[in-house]
Design an enzyme around this catalytic site. Structure first.
Site, PDB file in Angstrom:
ATOM      1  N   THR A  89     -18.552  -1.069 -13.356  1.00  0.00           N
ATOM      2  CA  THR A  89     -17.091  -0.751 -14.525  1.00  0.00           C
ATOM      3  C   THR A  89     -17.044   1.145 -13.347  1.00  0.00           C
ATOM      4  O   THR A  89     -16.422   1.825 -14.396  1.00  0.00           O
ATOM      5  CB  THR A  89     -18.063   0.528 -15.620  1.00  0.00           C
ATOM      6  OG1 THR A  89     -19.012   0.831 -15.542  1.00  0.00           O
ATOM      7  CG2 THR A  89     -17.579  -0.917 -16.743  1.00  0.00           C
ATOM      8  N   ASP A 141     -21.450  -6.532 -17.726  1.00  0.00           N
ATOM      9  CA  ASP A 141     -21.716  -5.334 -17.356  1.00  0.00           C
ATOM     10  C   ASP A 141     -22.875  -4.725 -16.088  1.00  0.00           C
ATOM     11  O   ASP A 141     -23.220  -5.742 -16.635  1.00  0.00           O
ATOM     12  CB  ASP A 141     -21.562  -4.436 -18.794  1.00  0.00           C
ATOM     13  CG  ASP A 141     -21.363  -3.003 -18.025  1.00  0.00           C
ATOM     14  OD1 ASP A 141     -22.335  -1.937 -18.145  1.00  0.00           O
ATOM     15  OD2 ASP A 141     -20.258  -2.412 -17.634  1.00  0.00           O
TER      16      ASP A 141
END
Length: 92
Positions: free
Chosen positions: A38, A16
């Site tokens: 994201t 991430d």
């Protein structure tokens, strides 16, 4: 070494955007890293545009919030009013 049935091997890391410190671990293991962003395209485009202003045009993006008018951000449909500019945008 042949892979045994039921065994697996790491072929890459997917991290991430907030865990980019793991890239160093992947580099030590000689494994490629892929960063998963994201957010949708608009905030990514905004961040990339701010980076372009800072690096390519040597503009202080922190002071943009106190400016008047509008900013045309390529990833936004409409211009961004400077009053809506995020306060304290990090100068990275």
């Amino acid at each position: 070494m042949m892979n045994q049935p039921g065994s697996s091997r790491v072929v890459g890391f997917v991290v991430d955007v907030f865990c980019t410190g793991m890239i160093e671990v992947a580099n030590e293991l000689n494994v490629p890293t892929y960063v998963f962003y994201t957010y949708n395209a608009a905030p990514l485009g905004f961040n990339l545009y701010l980076e372009k202003l800072r690096v390519d045009q040597n503009q202080d993006v922190i002071d943009l919030g106190s400016s008047k008018g509008e900013m045309v951000v390529p990833s936004f449909v409409t211009p961004l009013p400077m009053q809506a500019f995020p306060a304290g945008v990090p100068d990275t």
